[in-house]
Enzyme design. Structure first.
Site, mmCIF file in Angstrom:
data_model
loop_
_atom_site.group_PDB
_atom_site.id
_atom_site.type_symbol
_atom_site.label_atom_id
_atom_site.label_comp_id
_atom_site.label_asym_id
_atom_site.label_seq_id
_atom_site.Cartn_x
_atom_site.Cartn_y
_atom_site.Cartn_z
ATOM 1 N N ARG A 1 -55.757 -79.747 -19.580
ATOM 2 C CA ARG A 1 -56.334 -79.741 -20.551
ATOM 3 C C ARG A 1 -56.472 -80.621 -21.109
ATOM 4 N NH1 ARG A 1 -55.093 -77.235 -24.043
ATOM 5 N NH2 ARG A 1 -55.761 -77.989 -25.262
ATOM 6 N N ARG B 1 -45.695 -84.748 -14.029
ATOM 7 C CA ARG B 1 -47.274 -84.947 -14.592
ATOM 8 C C ARG B 1 -47.009 -86.412 -15.106
ATOM 9 N NH1 ARG B 1 -49.812 -80.049 -17.041
ATOM 10 N NH2 ARG B 1 -51.452 -81.288 -18.103
ATOM 11 N N ARG C 1 -53.478 -74.185 -28.197
ATOM 12 C CA ARG C 1 -54.184 -75.642 -27.749
ATOM 13 C C ARG C 1 -55.472 -75.410 -28.102
ATOM 14 N NH1 ARG C 1 -50.316 -78.597 -24.520
ATOM 15 N NH2 ARG C 1 -51.468 -80.457 -25.359
ATOM 16 N N LYS D 1 -49.336 -92.094 -20.256
ATOM 17 C CA LYS D 1 -49.638 -91.480 -19.405
ATOM 18 C C LYS D 1 -51.300 -90.500 -20.967
ATOM 19 C CE LYS D 1 -48.698 -87.430 -20.015
ATOM 20 N NZ LYS D 1 -49.734 -86.273 -20.382
ATOM 21 N N ASN D 2 -50.837 -90.558 -22.252
ATOM 22 C CA ASN D 2 -51.381 -90.260 -22.944
ATOM 23 C C ASN D 2 -52.522 -91.075 -23.713
ATOM 24 O OD1 ASN D 2 -50.597 -87.546 -22.620
ATOM 25 N ND2 ASN D 2 -49.824 -87.659 -24.020
ATOM 26 N N CYS E 1 -51.651 -73.256 -23.032
ATOM 27 C CA CYS E 1 -49.920 -73.067 -22.488
ATOM 28 C C CYS E 1 -48.776 -73.462 -22.460
ATOM 29 C CB CYS E 1 -50.767 -74.997 -21.682
ATOM 30 S SG CYS E 1 -49.989 -76.188 -23.284
ATOM 31 N N ASP F 1 -43.494 -84.589 -28.765
ATOM 32 C CA ASP F 1 -43.101 -84.747 -27.448
ATOM 33 C C ASP F 1 -41.546 -85.607 -26.599
ATOM 34 O OD1 ASP F 1 -46.216 -86.135 -25.849
ATOM 35 O OD2 ASP F 1 -45.284 -84.576 -26.798
#
Ligand code: EPZ
Length: 428
Positions: free
Chosen positions: A91, A397, A120, A22-23, A115, A305
């Site tokens: 974001r 997500r 952030r 995802k990132n 968040c 994470d």
């Protein structure tokens, strides 16, 4: 609202195919703007966040088609804006700043806001982009950026920031002269973004280390080859913990073991059996592992994470573990929910002290953010009895085909609806 219904307490065994990261997908999808034309991307995970990013790219004027590969045509840009209605849901839309400034000389990006896990801020993004010639005004909840000419410069980040590094990188590739980024993020996802940009004709050296050198070029164009997004090390780490916490053994396929080194090291220290091949990693345990202390840090340290997922494992480990979160100021939201499953956790500032229990018992729990929800799923897999995880949209997500992948390794799991009693299913 969707929920996840789990019937825990059974060992998981088998293989899980790991999706694209995802990132890495999020910056690469928007980086296509700096190279006008038709891009082909492989291994883009089908997630809520990647579809949000494709909607943002579409709103900017670049159509995309999702098939075996994801095709994005950035020949034309109609708007230089990332509007609030998209940014507030994701974001990472702030990643539009660098590419829009490089492509259009202007960018109007809604401030992302905080968040669940913290404030952030994006001050480092703006400082880095200002260093290469951009100017910003904050007005109406938006960052309004302009640049006449991007010029290479030396810049040192005050804090290591992944998307901050990525934003400056995506603009500096088209700057006149050379840009040197010090104290840059060294995450594998930054390296993959640089590989994508180099495939489009950029000249980036040192990505994946804390010092990145970018020799600016006058223009970029889509690579003739498909860029395949690197595997998601956090998704893989989550399933490895599933194999260990359930006292089974799960093998993650299509991964880059080197990216998982910090997680593998901690799992082995806890006594889990971890094996690696060229493109796979397996992890399991035939009993409770023992408690280990962890401290999160930028790559190649232990990834923040994966902190929530490790906390779930420590809840059923033998002994007491101290978990120190050094990246975000409020990333222990999962702890209160883990207590509902019978965990024993004491929070003091940015340190959680977890006293492992022989057993957790199922309960209804509420997800608060993406990785917190992964932590609750893992704890539910270990707990005896039924667990229902509410607010499943957090999980959607970042975890592609979660129910399918968990069921394939023996989990009794299904999606439900909040407020609707779970269908009575006598478990074989
Ligand atoms: C990226 O977020 C990831 N998201 C996050 O993953 C991840 O947790 C984080 O990096 C750390 O690894 C994406 O890549 C899309 P940071 P990012 O900027 O870039 C402070 C997930 O679960 N900071 O590296 O937003 C900040 O407050 C998500 O997939 C500033 O002070 O994180 C934090 O304390 C969650 N000023 C620290 O730096 C800035 O301008 C690291 O944040 C920017 C950041």
């Amino acid at each position: 609202m969707d929920t996840l219904l789990l019937n825990g307490g059974r060992p998981l065994r088998g293989s899980v195919p790991i999706s694209g990261a995802k990132n890495a997908s999020l910056p690469i999808l928007i980086a296509t703007l700096v190279a006008p034309g038709e891009h082909l991307l492989g291994n883009v995970p089908r997630l809520v966040d990647t579809s949000s990013m494709l909607s943002l790219v579409g709103r900017i004027g670049c159509p995309s088609i999702i098939g075996a590969n994801t095709r994005i045509d950035t020949s034309r840009v109609a708007f230089c804006e990332a509007p609030y209605d998209i940014v507030r849901t994701m974001r990472a839309s702030v990643l539009a700043l660098g590419p829009l400034l490089a492509r259009c000389g202007e960018a109007h990006v809604s401030l992302p806001g905080g968040c669940a896990i913290g404030m952030r801020p994006i001050d480092q993004h703006l400082k880095g982009l200002e260093a290469i010639g951009c100017r910003f005004e904050l007005e109406g909840g938006y960052v309004h950026g302009r640049v006449d000419k991007l010029r290479g410069a030396e810049f040192r980040f005050d804090v290591v920031t992944v998307t901050g590094t990525e934003n400056v990188l995506m603009a500096a590739v088209l700057a006149e002269g050379t840009t040197v980024l010090d104290n840059a993020a060294a995450e594998p996802e930054v390296e993959d973004l640089a590989a994508f940009l180099n495939g489009c004709g950029a000249h980036i050296e040192g990505a994946g280390t804390s010092r990145i050198v970018i020799h600016g070029v006058s223009s970029l164009k889509p690579s003739p080859k498909v860029h395949n997004i690197l595997p998601d090390r956090i998704e893989a780490g989550t399933y490895l913990v599933a194999g260990v916490i359930s006292q089974g053994n799960v093998r993650c396929e299509n991964v880059r073991p080197a990216d998982l080194e910090p997680v593998i090291r901690v799992l082995r220290e806890a006594g889990a059996a971890v094996e690696c091949g060229d493109t796979w990693v397996s992890a399991g345990a035939d009993g409770r592992v023992h408690a280990v202390d962890i401290e999160t840090a930028p790559h190649p340290g232990f990834p923040t994470d994966m902190q929530a997922q490790l906390m779930a494992l420590m809840c059923v480990a033998k002994g007491t573990s101290r978990i120190r979160e050094t990246i975000f100021e409020n990333r222990f939201m999962h702890a209160a929910e883990l207590l509902r499953l019978g965990a024993q956790i004491h929070i003091e500032g940015n340190t959680a002290t977890v006293t492992g229990q022989p057993q957790l018992s199922g309960a209804t729990v509420m997800a608060t953010d993406l990785r917190a929800s992964a932590s609750l799923v893992l704890a539910g897999l270990a707990a005896q009895g039924k667990t229902e995880v509410l607010r499943l949209y957090h999980l959607d997500r970042g975890y592609e085909r979660l129910v399918e992948k968990l069921s394939a390794v023996g989990a009794v799991v299904e999606r439900g609806q909040e407020g609707r009693p779970a269908p009575r299913r006598e478990v074989a």
